[in-house]
Design an enzyme around this catalytic site. Structure first.
Site, PDB file in Angstrom:
ATOM      1  N   GLY A 365       1.594  13.830 -11.427  1.00 11.08           N
ATOM      2  CA  GLY A 365       1.791  12.394 -11.217  1.00 11.08           C
ATOM      3  C   GLY A 365       1.593  11.899  -9.807  1.00 11.08           C
ATOM      4  CB  VAL A 366       1.174  13.404  -6.517  1.00  8.59           C
ATOM      5  CG1 VAL A 366       2.621  13.800  -6.596  1.00  8.59           C
ATOM      6  CG2 VAL A 366       0.269  14.602  -6.759  1.00  8.59           C
ATOM      7  N   GLY A 367      -1.395  11.655  -8.300  1.00  9.25           N
ATOM      8  CA  GLY A 367      -2.687  10.991  -8.149  1.00  9.25           C
ATOM      9  C   GLY A 367      -3.860  11.910  -7.888  1.00  9.25           C
ATOM     10  CB  SER A 685      15.454  25.860   4.381  1.00  7.94           C
ATOM     11  OG  SER A 685      15.787  25.287   3.141  1.00  7.94           O
ATOM     12  CE  LYS A 728      13.909  21.642   3.570  1.00  8.76           C
ATOM     13  NZ  LYS A 728      13.955  22.962   4.232  1.00  8.76           N
TER      14      LYS A 728
END
Length: 783
Positions: A365-367, A685, A728
Site C-alpha cells: 500500500g505504499v505506492g 534497539s 522513530k
C-alpha cells in the site's frame, strides 16, 4: 379407463406379444416375429383362420414376457402374407381388424391364447374435430418436407380417408411415439381426446425435425463453403500458373509481406522464411499447418523494431511524478537520474550501458505499483504489468516448447507483444512471491531477462530465436527481500520504500484519496467533506499501516454512509469532523500512545519501528524479594530477550557505580515487561531503554518522562547504531516527547526527517550508557 365392450360372444385366438410395432384397426404393417412363443402363436394362427391378437409389452426390454407383463387392450389382426427368415424368424404382413380387450388367458405354456371382447370407439363429428384433423394433416405434410420418412401407402390413406376414426388410426401408426404413448392412443375410445393427443405429438415431432433440419443446414452450408473455397483456390493457382506466375496462397504471400515489414534481425528473418517454406509445402488439411501459422503470427506481430519515442523532459517528468505521488523523494530522484542518463546518451548520440534493474521494496500500500505507471507516463512509454505471485512453472516465463499441444510463448514475450513496442516500462510485481516445484524454478528463468549483460538475446522456448530486451525498462516490486534468491537479488538495484509518515498520509489523503472517493461515490465537494483534524484522527486512531489502503477504505466508508443519508433525504450536505467521526466509523480501533503523566521510577520510554511507521514503547521494570531470577514478559522475541540479559549484565558488572551491593542480585527478582503483550516485539534497539529502566528501578531514581531513546547496548555499555530512525523520531514528536537520545553514529539519518519535526525536538547523541543516564535520570530528592 372405461371401455365400450361389444355385445358379441367372446372368442379364443392366439396372442403374440410385441415390443412397439402395434398396428391399429384399418392399418397394415410388416412385423417380425422371432421369439419362440411369438413364432408358435403365428403358426397356430396360420393353422386355424389366420387371425391373431397383438398385445404390447409394458416393458419392451423383457425378452420372455409373462401374462402380467402385457397390456390387456390390443388389436385383432389377420395375417395376409408370411415369409420365413434365415434364422427361423417370421416376417408377416398383418392388417388390423378391430380393437379388442383380453378378458382371460386360456393357454400360457407354448404360446398364449386368450378370450377377448371387441372395443368400440366413440366417434363424434364437430367443428373442433374437423379443425384438428386438418391441422394434423397439414403438420404431417410439413414433417415430410422437413425430412420425415412416411410409407407412400400410409400417406395415401391419410390424405384420402374421410372417416375420422380411420384417419386417427393411420396417424397413430406414422407418428414417432414411445411405447406407452402409442398404447395410450390405442386405449383411448373418445375420438376427440385421441385427436388432441395426436395434435400434441405431431407438434412435438415438428419441433424436433426443425432443430434437426437447422443443424443439417448449417453443417451442409459450412461444408459447401469449404468446398467452394478449395475449388476457387485451385482454379486461382491454375490461372496463375497459366499466366507464368507462381501459384501461391494469398495468406502465404501476406506472411511474406509481413515478415519483410517486421524488420526482424537477420537470424530471426531466416527462421521465419524457413517456417514459411515448410508451410507452403504442407497440405492445408495437415494439422501441423495451423501450428506453423500460429508460430508465424507470433513472429510477425512482435515489435522487433517498434519503439516509443524517448522525448525525455526532466522537468515535465518531475512534475508528473509529483502530481501522482506525495513524498518518496529518494525514489523520484533515482528515477530522474535514470532519465538524465538516457537524455545524455541521446544528446551525445551514444548508447551507453543499460542502467540496472530497479527493485521497489516496501510494505503493502505504499505506492510501488502505481509509481511504475507514473514512470511510464513520465517517459511517454507503454506500461506492462506481470504479477509473479504464485508462479511455480518456469514455462510461465520462458514459454512451452512447440512440441506441446497448445504451446505459447512465456509471459515475458506476451507482455512485449501486448505493449506493441520493444521499449515499454515492464513491471514484475511481487517478485518475492515466486514459488518453485518439480516444474522448474521461475526465478532462475528471470536471471537472463533481468541481467543487462545477457538480456540482449533473451531466449524463449516457443520462439526459439533470441529477442532483445535491452531497451525494456524493468521494474520489480517486493514486500521483503528474504525470499528473493541471492543470484537474482544481485542483479537488482534495491530502493526501499520506508512507509509513509503521518504527515505524508495526511497530504496524500487530502490531495488524492478524498477526491478519488468523492468521484467514486458520485458526491460533490460541497455535499461531503472531512475536516483536517478529522483526517488526522482517522490516520491515528482507525488505521495502523505503512501505506494508505486502509485509510482509503475508511474514507470510502464515511462517504458511503453520507451518500445513503443524502438519498434518504435526511441531509443535503455533511462535513465530518473529529467530534462526529465515531458516528460513521464506530469507536477508535487503536490507542494513541502518549508520554507518561509524571516522572516515574522503573519506567523508560523507548522508540520502536513497525511496518506501519514508528511508535513509542514503554519499558517497565519491577524488583521484588527473591533469588535472582529475571522474568521477561510482553511477547518479546529472542533478540529483545538477549538485550534484557545484556542490560542486566552491564548493571551487575558496574554495581559499585550505581551504589548497589555486590550480592544485590541474589536477594531480588527482576521483572521486565513491555505493555501491549499481544503485539510481538523484537530487535536490539531497545537495549538503552531496558538498561535505563533497570537502573532506575534498582537505584529508586525516577526517569524523565519527556525523554525517549533508541539504541543497542553492549556489555561494556556502548551505544550502537540502529535503523528506522526517521519513523522513530516522528513517533516521538507525535507522542509529545521533548528530548530524543540516539547513538552518535545515527546522526546522519536525521537528514531524511522533515524540518517541522526536527524543530520541536532536542537531540542528544551518545556513545556510552553513562551519557544516557545523565540525561534521563533525575536527581534523587533528599528526605
Amino acid at each position: 379407463m372405461a371401455f365400450l365392450i361389444g355385445a358379441s360372444e367372446q372368442s379364443i385366438f392366439p396372442v403374440s406379444a410385441v415390443r412397439d410395432g402395434i398396428v391399429f384397426p384399418g392399418t397394415e404393417n410388416v412385423l417380425v416375429f422371432g421369439r419362440p412363443k411369438s413364432v408358435s402363436a403365428i403358426n397356430a394362427a396360420l393353422r386355424k383362420d389366420k387371425k391373431l391378437i397383438l398385445l404390447m409389452q409394458k416393458n419392451p426390454s423383457i425378452d420372455d414376457p409373462s401374462i402380467d407383463d402385457l397390456y390387456r387392450v390390443g388389436v385383432l389382426v389377420t395375417i395376409d402374407k408370411t415369409a420365413v427368415g434365415e434364422r427361423g424368424e417370421i416376417n408377416a404382413l398383418v392388417k388390423g381388424i378391430e380393437k379388442v380387450k383380453v378378458t382371460s388367458f386360456t393357454k400360457e405354456k407354448e404360446w398364449f391364447e386368450a378370450k377377448y371382447q371387441p372395443v368400440k370407439d366413440l366417434a363424434e363429428s364437430s367443428e373442433e374435430t374437423e379443425a384438428m384433423i386438418k391441422h394434423i394433416a397439414s403438420q404431417i405434410k410439413r414433417a415430410i418436407n422437413l425430412g420425415k420418412t412416411v410409407d407412400f401407402v400410409f400417406l395415401m390413406n391419410i390424405l384420402n380417408t374421410s372417416d375420422p376414426v380411420s384417419f386417427s388410426n393411420q396417424i397413430a401408426v406414422v407418428l414417432d411415439l414411445k411405447p406407452d404413448e402409442r398404447q395410450g392412443l390405442l386405449e383411448e375410445i373418445k375420438l376427440k381426446e385421441k385427436l388432441k393427443k395426436e395434435v400434441e405429438y405431431v407438434n412435438r415431432e415438428i419441433k424436433v425435425l426443425e432443430i434437426e433440419h437447422s443443424l443439417s443446414s448449417k453443417t451442409q452450408k459450412k461444408f459447401e463453403q469449404g468446398m467452394r473455397e478449395n475449388i476457387l483456390r485451385e482454379k486461382m493457382k491454375t490461372i496463375e500458373e497459366e499466366l507464368g506466375e507462381k501459384g501461391e496462397d494469398k495468406d502465404l504471400s501476406d506472411y511474406q509481406e509481413k515478415i519483410k515489414k517486421a524488420k526482424m534481425p537477420k537470424e530471426v528473418e531466416e527462421k521465419a522464411f524457413k517456417e514459411l517454406k515448410r508451410l507452403k509445402q504442407m497440405s492445408q488439411f495437415n494439422p501441423e499447418s495451423s501450428y506453423v501459422r500460429t508460430y508465424l503470427d507470433w513472429l510477425v506481430e512482435l515489435p522487433w523494431s517498434n519503439v516509443s519515442p524517448n522525448n525525455v523532459d526532466i522537468k515535465e517528468a518531475e512534475k508528473i511524478l509529483n502530481e501522482d505521488h506525495f513524498g518518496l523523494k529518494k525514489i523520484k530522484e533515482r528515477i530522474l537520474e535514470y532519465l538524465a542518463v538516457m537524455e545524455m546518451g541521446k544528446i551525445k548520440k551514444k548508447k551507453g550501458r543499460q542502467p540496472t534493474i530497479l527493485c521497489f521494496v516496501g510494505p503493502p500500500g505504499v505506492g510501488k505499483t502505481s509509481l511504475g505507471k507514473s514512470i511510464a507516463r513520465a517517459l511517454g512509454r507503454k506500461f506492462v504489468k506481470m504479477s509473479l505471485g504464485g508462479i511455480r512453472d518456469e514455462a510461465e516465463i520462458r514459454g512451452h516448447r512447440r512440441t506441446y499441444v497448445g504451446a505459447l510463448p512465456g509471459r515475458m514475450i506476451q507482455g512485449i507483444k501486448q505493449a506493441g513496442t520493444k521499449n515499454p516500462v515492464f513491471m514484475l510485481d511481487e517478485i518475492d512471491k515466486i514459488g518453485r516445484d518439480y516444474r522448474g524454478d521461475p526465478s532462475a528463468a528471470l536471471l537472463e531477462a533481468l541481467d543487462p549483460e545477457q538480456n540482449h538475446a533473451f531466449s524463449d522456448h516457443y520462439l526459439e530465436v533470441p529477442f532483445n530486451l535491452t531497451d525494456v525498462f524493468f521494474i520489480t516490486t517486493a514486500n521483503i527481500l528474504d525470499t528473493i534468491p541471492d543470484a537474482l537479488l544481485d542483479r537488482l538495484e534495491v530502493i526501499h520504500f520506508p512507509g509513509y509518515t503521518e504527515d505524508e498520509k495526511f497530504n496524500i489523503a487530502a490531495s488524492h484519496l478524498v477526491k478519488k472517493q468523492l468521484e467514486a461515490h458520485s458526491l460533490l465537494g460541497k455535499e461531503a467533506s472531512i475536516t483536517p483534524p478529522g483526517l488526522k484522527t482517522i490516520i491515528r486512531r482507525y488505521t495502523r499501516e505503512a501505506g494508505v489502503r486502509e485509510l482509503e477504505r475508511q474514507i470510502a466508508t464515511i462517504f458511503r454512509k453520507i451518500a445513503r443519508e443524502i438519498i434518504e433525504k435526511r441531509l443535503k450536505s455533511k462535513s465530518v469532523s473529529e467530534a462526529n467521526l465515531s458516528k460513521y466509523l464506530g469507536p477508535f480501533k487503536y490507542s494513541s500512545q502518549m508520554i507518561e503523566e509524571k516522572d516515574t521510577i522503573g519506567i523508560s520510554t523507548g522508540l520502536a519501528w513497525t511496518q506501519a511507521g514508528g511508535d513509542i514503547l514503554f519499558i517497565e521494570v519491577a524488583t521484588m524479594p527473591g533469588k535472582g531470577s529475571l522474568t521477561l514478559t510482553g511477547h518479546l522475541g529472542d533478540v529483545m530477550k538477549e538485550s534484557c540479559q545484556a542490560a542486566l549484565s552491564y548493571v551487575r558488572a558496574r554495581f559499585k557505580k550505581f551504589g548497589l551491593k555486590e550480592d544485590f542480585f541474589h536477594k531480588i527478582d527482576i521483572h521486565v515487561h513491555v505493555p501491549e503483550g499481544a503485539v510481538p516485539k523484537d530487535g536490539p534497539s531497545a537495549g538503552l531503554a531496558i538498561a535505563t529502566a533497570m537502573i532506575s528501578a534498582l537505584t529508586k531514581t525516577p526517569t524523565r518522562r519527556s525523554v525517549a531513546m533508541t539504541g543497542e547496548i553492549t556489555l561494556r555499555g556502548r551505544a550502537l547504531e540502529i535503523g528506522g530512525v526517521k519513523e522513530k523520531v516522528i513517533a516521538a514528536h507525535r507522542a509529545g516527547i521533548k528530548t530524543v537520545i540516539i547513538p552518535k553514529d545515527n546522526k546522519k539519518d536525521l537528514e531524511d526527517i522533515p524540518d517541522y519535526v526536527l524543530k520541536g525536538l532536542q537531540f542528544v547523541y551518545v556513545e556510552h550508557m553513562d551519557q544516557v543516564l545523565k540525561v534521563v535520570l533525575k536527581e534523587k530528592s533528599s528526605n
